[in-house]
Every structure is written in C-alpha cells, then in structure tokens.
Design an enzyme around this catalytic site. Structure first.
Site, PDB file in Angstrom:
ATOM      1  N   LYS A 185       5.388  13.920  -2.566  1.00  0.00           N
ATOM      2  CA  LYS A 185       5.801  12.532  -2.737  1.00  0.00           C
ATOM      3  C   LYS A 185       4.855  11.853  -3.726  1.00  0.00           C
ATOM      4  O   LYS A 185       3.725  11.516  -3.394  1.00  0.00           O
ATOM      5  CB  LYS A 185       5.792  11.747  -1.425  1.00  0.00           C
ATOM      6  N   GLY A 238      -5.525   8.783  -2.347  1.00  0.00           N
ATOM      7  CA  GLY A 238      -5.170   7.380  -2.530  1.00  0.00           C
ATOM      8  C   GLY A 238      -6.179   6.482  -1.843  1.00  0.00           C
ATOM      9  O   GLY A 238      -7.354   6.838  -1.675  1.00  0.00           O
ATOM     10  N   SER A 239      -5.709   5.329  -1.404  1.00  0.00           N
ATOM     11  CA  SER A 239      -6.606   4.320  -0.846  1.00  0.00           C
ATOM     12  C   SER A 239      -7.031   4.670   0.578  1.00  0.00           C
ATOM     13  O   SER A 239      -6.324   5.367   1.318  1.00  0.00           O
ATOM     14  CB  SER A 239      -5.927   2.954  -0.845  1.00  0.00           C
ATOM     15  N   THR A 240      -8.173   4.132   0.964  1.00  0.00           N
ATOM     16  CA  THR A 240      -8.675   4.341   2.318  1.00  0.00           C
ATOM     17  C   THR A 240      -7.736   3.731   3.347  1.00  0.00           C
ATOM     18  O   THR A 240      -7.512   4.308   4.423  1.00  0.00           O
ATOM     19  CB  THR A 240     -10.083   3.740   2.449  1.00  0.00           C
ATOM     20  N   GLY A 243      -4.889   6.039   3.865  1.00  0.00           N
ATOM     21  CA  GLY A 243      -5.388   7.217   4.552  1.00  0.00           C
ATOM     22  C   GLY A 243      -5.471   7.014   6.052  1.00  0.00           C
ATOM     23  O   GLY A 243      -5.139   7.914   6.842  1.00  0.00           O
ATOM     24  N   GLU A 261      -8.390  12.478   0.413  1.00  0.00           N
ATOM     25  CA  GLU A 261      -9.298  12.218  -0.706  1.00  0.00           C
ATOM     26  C   GLU A 261      -9.078  10.760  -1.077  1.00  0.00           C
ATOM     27  O   GLU A 261      -8.038  10.399  -1.620  1.00  0.00           O
ATOM     28  CB  GLU A 261      -9.009  13.146  -1.886  1.00  0.00           C
ATOM     29  N   CYS A 296     -11.008   7.047  -8.793  1.00  0.00           N
ATOM     30  CA  CYS A 296     -11.792   7.019  -7.558  1.00  0.00           C
ATOM     31  C   CYS A 296     -13.256   7.351  -7.834  1.00  0.00           C
ATOM     32  O   CYS A 296     -14.140   6.911  -7.094  1.00  0.00           O
ATOM     33  CB  CYS A 296     -11.203   7.954  -6.519  1.00  0.00           C
ATOM     34  N   GLU A 390     -14.090  -0.978  -3.432  1.00  0.00           N
ATOM     35  CA  GLU A 390     -13.516  -0.351  -4.618  1.00  0.00           C
ATOM     36  C   GLU A 390     -12.638  -1.361  -5.353  1.00  0.00           C
ATOM     37  O   GLU A 390     -11.657  -1.869  -4.806  1.00  0.00           O
ATOM     38  CB  GLU A 390     -12.690   0.878  -4.230  1.00  0.00           C
TER      39      GLU A 390
END
Length: 487
Positions: A185, A238-240, A243, A261, A296, A390
């Site tokens: 995806k 992607g983003s925390t 995640g 990651e 990142c 970030e």
C-alpha cells in the site's frame, strides 16, 4: 538529461493504469483517489483506491499464491527479481517523472539517485536469495537439531511518499526473495509511480497473487491491512503516530508482527578538529535541504563546537543558496516544493512557534506557495518543539556545545534514535562519541552514506527492525527448530 521544456511536455501526457493491481491484474477499484501535484499545487489525476472488500480479496489471492511461490525455489524467485530490476532500468525516465510530478522531488535526483537505488535493491536481494544458511545446533550426541528459516506468509507493506519507490523496494525485494507474498500500500500522495511499478511486475511475469498493489487512503486501505487476520507480517515506514495505530490494529486482530521504521531528529555533531570544516558545512546543508528536508534521517539538529560555530554558519548560509526552491522538472533544481499544503502549514507552524519562543531566524522561514526556502534557526533551546519534534521540512535547528560530554548529552536528548553524524579528526573522539550516541546509524566524517549491504533502522520513537542487508530477512522469516532423536 532532457531539458525542462521536454520534461514538462512529457508530464502533460502522463498516463497511468486504471484500477488497482489485485491478484496479478488491474481491476476496477471500489473508490477513487485524487492525486495532487505539489509542482503547481493542483489535481493531476484520479486513480483507483481499494476498499476493505478488495483488501480482503487481495489477502485471499496472496494466501492462495503463497504455497506455490514459497516452494518455487530461490533461483526461480531470483529470476523474477532480476527481470524486474531490468524493467525498472528500462523505464527509468518514466518512473522518475512520475515521482517528480506526484511528490515534487527534483527530476535529476529522482532519475540519478532514486531509480538506480530501486533497481540495485531488487538485484541485491535476487543475488542473496537462497544464500542464508540454516544452522546445526551443538546439542547432545543423542539428537540432531536443525534450525531453518521459513517465509512468514502474507506480508503487508505500507510505504511513505518521500522516497516512494525506494521504500517499496526495501520492503518488496527481501520479502519476495524469502518466499513471501506481498500486499503493497503506497502513500496516498504518491500512487502514480506505484501503479507503473505494478505494470512492470505484471510484465516481469510474477505469478498471480504474489504481489498486489493497493492504492488508497490510510484510514481505509491501510487500516484494513492492519486489522486483517490473514496478514502475517506488516512492515511500515512513516510517522510515529501512524506506527502506533498499526500496533493497535495488530493487538486488536491476530497479533501479527509489526515492523516500524518511523521518524527521526538526527543530530549532526561538528567538532572543532573536523578534518575539513568546509566539507562538514557543505554536507550539513545537504543533510537538511536534500529532498526539501522530507527525510526521516534529515540532519535537522546541527550541534556545533563553539569555537567554529560562526565559521560553519557562514559557510552554511552560502551553501543554502544552492538549494533555492525551484521547478522540480528543471534539471538544475536541487530543492523542489513540499509535498502538500498541509505539510507546508505544519512546517511553517514549527518555525513561527520557535521564533515566537525566542529563536532567531537566521535564514529563510517564509514559503512561496508550497516552495519552502532553506531555513536556519539559531538560539534555540533543547526543550523547544522545533528541536524535539520531527519537522519534515528544510528547517535546521542549531545548538552549540563546549565539551564532548555536553555534545553527547544534547545529541541524545530526544526520544528518536534513527541516525547521527560525528565530524572529528580524533579517532578516540570518533569511537567514544559514536558508541555513546543513541542511534541505529552513526556516520563519521560523512552523512547518509551506505549501500544495500548494511542495515537501516532505529530505536525508540524511530521504530525497530531493519531494512536493507541480510538483516531485513529477519522481518519476513520464521525460525523452525527440528529436533531429531538419534537411535
């Protein structure tokens, strides 16, 4: 390299497959997904988007194909990966153009950096297929213990828009080489290059169901994959925040393994004895302004030894001029736009908040549409959000230090742990500091170096697990112990 006018001409005639790539063919999608180009901040296409029922069909197709694919043998799987690498190289210009249009990456960087990396990744794992040995454990003489790796099953891979095909390759290549089937995806901002990749997978002759590519919005398509009980492993870059959602989906469904990651707030430490201060400053500029800071691993925290701070900042300001935002379809452009108005607004909010809290805007700060200039903030405090969170844009926070101990303390003062860099001519400092930095990768007198042979990933809020290298196979394989009692 084509001229800007020629790239624009080719962009005006963009074509893409219809529907979603499900079970080895393009089928009509349940929904549609608008695609906006940051180049002109306008709609450029509509593509198909998979809903929950098509995700379910794709999982069933992947499960049906898994047995045949996993038993096909590593040489057979490698041949498909080699063929796909060849097709990617053949269509390099088309793939680079799609990336540039959909997410704003400068065309030269898409063509010269991203596409070669994608082809190399598929070729590297094709070469690795079948070369990971099993183990014979040292047990009691009355038994023989064998430890073997087996493919995990159906893998869902959810990838970001900043390096759309590189991240796809990092997931697809090792998973397929190990014998898994994969549902990819892509990010909703970058579906065009993924659709072209799907057409190349079909042309390479991959068996039906081995790979499906399901474009769609994260809360719909991504969530359906995360919750699906037929998915054995999910890997996400992607983003925390997202995640965390995938971990919740796994907990609420079949406890599938989730490999993350995530983001970073990477410190770049320059000591006064750096072997080449000019090179260190030039690299510091590249580390934050490359890809408009949408990385990142971006070196978003520059930690300068106080005696050389002014010299480095002066050189940095000179180099920032090389990254003046421009048309991504112009081969001379080194920094394109941010991916969306939402991203632009988030970056600007970070800068405005920092200035309002007392930071000094040494450079940049005011966007022109989606084009955000190189921005440098000095006088920041370690506790400010712009230093701790970030930003994902071309915004550099500069701090100074007086001692090695203080440098390490500042560098580690973050929940992230993805990457870091140290510039010093002192081998002792290099060893001591790099070992104390809390990061998955530490570069010494360089930045963002590496290749397919070394692992990539982080700790803490930057996630866990590793992409690249043979360690990536750990995510997509299970260990089986066979204990044989000997007569």
């Amino acid at each position: 390299m084509l001229t800007r006018d020629r790239w624009i001409e080719r962009a005006s005639g963009l074509r893409h497959p219809a529907g979603v790539f499900l079970g080895g063919e393009f089928v009509q999608a349940e929904q549609s997904l608008p695609v906006f180009s940051p180049r002109a901040n306008g709609l450029v296409a509509e593509v198909g988007a998979a809903g929950a029922s098509q995700v379910d069909r794709a999982v069933l197709a992947a499960r049906a194909a898994f047995g045949r694919w996993s038993r096909s043998g590593p040489r057979v799987r490698a041949a498909y990966l080699f063929r796909l690498a060849e097709l990617i190289e053949r269509d390099a210009e088309s793939l680079a153009l799609l990336i540039s249009v959909e997410m704003g990456k400068p065309i030269r960087e898409a063509l010269d950096i991203e596409i070669p990396a994608v082809a190399r990744t598929f070729r590297w794992y094709a070469e690795l297929a079948g070369k990971e040995p099993g183990e014979v454990a040292d047990t009691d003489p009355s038994a023989l213990a064998l430890v073997t790796r087996r493919p995990a099953g159906v893998v869902a891979a959810v990838t970001p828009w900043n390096f759309p095909l590189t991240m796809a390759a990092w997931k697809l290549a090792p998973a397929l080489a190990a014998g898994n089937t994969v549902l990819l995806k892509p990010a909703e901002q970058s579906p065009l290059s993924a659709l072209h990749l799907a057409s190349l997978i079909a042309e390479a002759g991959f068996p039906d169901g081995v790979v499906s590519i399901l474009n769609g919005p994260g809360p719909v398509t991504g969530a359906a994959l995360g919750r699906h009980p037929g998915v054995d492993v999910l890997t996400f870059t992607g983003s925390t925040a997202v995640g965390r959602e995938f971990l919740r989906y796994a907990a609420d469904s079949n406890l599938k393994r989730v490999w993350l990651e995530l983001g970073g707030k990477s410190p770049n430490l320059i000591f006064a004895d750096a072997p080449d201060l000019a090179a260190a400053a030039d690299t510091a500029a590249w580390a934050i302004f490359f890809n408009a800071g949408q990385m990142c691993t971006a070196g978003s925290r520059l930690l300068l030894h106080r005696p050389i701070a002014e010299e480095v900042l002066a050189r940095l300001a000179e180099r920032a001029a090389d990254y003046r935002p421009g048309d991504p379809l112009d081969p001379t452009t080194r920094m394109g736009p941010l991916v969306s108005a939402k991203q632009r607004d988030a970056v600007r909010a970070h800068v405005d908040q920092a200035v309002g809290e007392g930071a000094e805007l040494a450079l940049g700060g005011t966007p022109d549409g989606l084009y955000f200039p190189p921005t440098v903030l000095t006088g920041v405090r370690p506790d400010q959000p712009v230093v701790r969170e970030e930003v994902f844009g071309p915004v550099l926070s500069v701090l100074t230090f007086d001692t090695e101990e203080q440098a390490v303390e500042l560098a580690n003062d973050t929940g992230y742990g993805l990457a870091a860099a140290v510039w010093t001519a002192d081998l002792g400092v290099a060893h001591r500091v790099s070992r104390r930095l809390r990061a998955g990768t530490v570069w010494v007198n360089c930045y963002e170096e590496g290749d397919e042979s070394v692992p990539f990933g982080g700790i803490g809020l930057s996630g866990h697990g590793r992409d690249k290298s043979h360690h990536a196979l750990d995510k997509f394989t299970d260990l089986t112990t066979t204990w044989i009692a000997l007569p």
